[in-house]
Design a protein around this motif. Structure first.
Motif, PDB file in Angstrom:
ATOM      1  N   LEU A   1      11.418  -1.042  -6.001  1.00 53.22           N
ATOM      2  CA  LEU A   1      10.277  -1.907  -5.707  1.00 53.22           C
ATOM      3  C   LEU A   1       9.088  -1.648  -6.633  1.00 53.22           C
ATOM      4  N   ALA A   2       9.064  -0.507  -7.280  1.00 51.30           N
ATOM      5  CA  ALA A   2       7.920  -0.148  -8.129  1.00 51.30           C
ATOM      6  C   ALA A   2       7.607  -1.208  -9.190  1.00 51.30           C
ATOM      7  N   PRO A   3       8.596  -1.754  -9.904  1.00 45.05           N
ATOM      8  CA  PRO A   3       8.257  -2.768 -10.916  1.00 45.05           C
ATOM      9  C   PRO A   3       7.646  -4.046 -10.319  1.00 45.05           C
ATOM     10  N   ILE A   4       8.099  -4.413  -9.141  1.00 44.11           N
ATOM     11  CA  ILE A   4       7.553  -5.612  -8.486  1.00 44.11           C
ATOM     12  C   ILE A   4       6.105  -5.361  -8.064  1.00 44.11           C
ATOM     13  N   LEU A   5       5.853  -4.174  -7.510  1.00 46.74           N
ATOM     14  CA  LEU A   5       4.477  -3.829  -7.143  1.00 46.74           C
ATOM     15  C   LEU A   5       3.587  -3.761  -8.386  1.00 46.74           C
ATOM     16  N   SER A   6       4.136  -3.305  -9.502  1.00 49.29           N
ATOM     17  CA  SER A   6       3.376  -3.269 -10.763  1.00 49.29           C
ATOM     18  C   SER A   6       3.000  -4.673 -11.218  1.00 49.29           C
ATOM     19  N   LYS A   7       3.956  -5.597 -11.128  1.00 45.11           N
ATOM     20  CA  LYS A   7       3.657  -6.989 -11.481  1.00 45.11           C
ATOM     21  C   LYS A   7       2.548  -7.536 -10.587  1.00 45.11           C
ATOM     22  N   LEU A   8       2.654  -7.240  -9.303  1.00 43.54           N
ATOM     23  CA  LEU A   8       1.636  -7.715  -8.371  1.00 43.54           C
ATOM     24  C   LEU A   8       0.271  -7.139  -8.737  1.00 43.54           C
TER      25      LEU A   8
ATOM     26  N   GLN B   1       5.302  -6.291   3.324  1.00 44.50           N
ATOM     27  CA  GLN B   1       5.397  -5.035   4.064  1.00 44.50           C
ATOM     28  C   GLN B   1       5.166  -3.821   3.154  1.00 44.50           C
ATOM     29  N   PRO B   2       5.792  -3.737   1.983  1.00 39.67           N
ATOM     30  CA  PRO B   2       5.471  -2.615   1.086  1.00 39.67           C
ATOM     31  C   PRO B   2       3.999  -2.604   0.653  1.00 39.67           C
ATOM     32  N   VAL B   3       3.416  -3.770   0.473  1.00 38.22           N
ATOM     33  CA  VAL B   3       1.999  -3.836   0.107  1.00 38.22           C
ATOM     34  C   VAL B   3       1.146  -3.359   1.277  1.00 38.22           C
ATOM     35  N   ARG B   4       1.502  -3.751   2.487  1.00 32.69           N
ATOM     36  CA  ARG B   4       0.788  -3.290   3.687  1.00 32.69           C
ATOM     37  C   ARG B   4       0.820  -1.763   3.761  1.00 32.69           C
TER      38      ARG B   4
END
Length: 168
Positions: free
Chosen positions: A84-91, A126-129
């Motif tokens: 999930l780290a790359p997706i959170l980085s994009k966000l 949910q991961p962002v929360r």
């Protein structure tokens, strides 16, 4: 029941004023005193549905009034994974480049990223929360981001990205 009813139906400004001593008792008095005009009322509105007492509301306010958060271990293990780290980085990149931090802008960024990555909204929210509050339950993700503001949102996301990368 009476406390919960009063919290939900009273003027948010009045509840915010009553909440301050409870925040002080919890060690967050400074944050309450320096909050920008209207911020405490927005906090009350975000937390009032899940709070039965002002003591509960003060405890629920911790991620919003404290500088740092502690992410619950189980939540980190489940939601902050290396994949999930790359997706959170994009966000984080997109949020940092956004022209404003308004709810409709944030929603658009989330929805585009969810579509691009083939995710469901909860798989990102949910991961962002967890990244922003340290908890798996909170008000709506866009309310959370509004309360934290751009700077704290991005700082907490970055910390969570590093934690996700380090997870094994």
């Amino acid at each position: 029941w009476v406390n919960a009813h009063h919290i939900r139906h009273a003027d948010p400004k009045r509840v915010a004023e009553m909440l301050v001593p409870f925040l002080e008792q919890a060690g967050f008095g400074h944050a309450a005193r320096v909050a920008s005009p209207g911020w405490m009322e927005r906090l009350v509105i975000a937390l009032r549905e899940r709070s039965k007492t002002l003591i509960e509301m003060a405890a629920a306010a911790a991620p919003y009034v404290s500088r740092d958060i502690t992410i619950e271990a189980g939540a980190a293990d489940k939601f902050l994974t290396p994949t999930l780290a790359p997706i959170l980085s994009k966000l984080a990149d997109r949020l940092g480049a956004a022209p404003d931090f308004a709810k409709n802008t944030l929603e658009g960024i989330f929805h585009r990223l969810v579509d691009e990555e083939g995710l469901k909204m909860g798989q990102l929210a949910q991961p962002v929360r967890v990244s922003l509050t340290g908890r798996t339950a909170s008000p709506g993700i866009f309310e959370v981001m509004d309360l934290l503001g751009r700077e704290r949102t991005l700082a907490r996301l970055q910390a969570a990205i590093e934690q996700a990368k380090a997870a094994s």
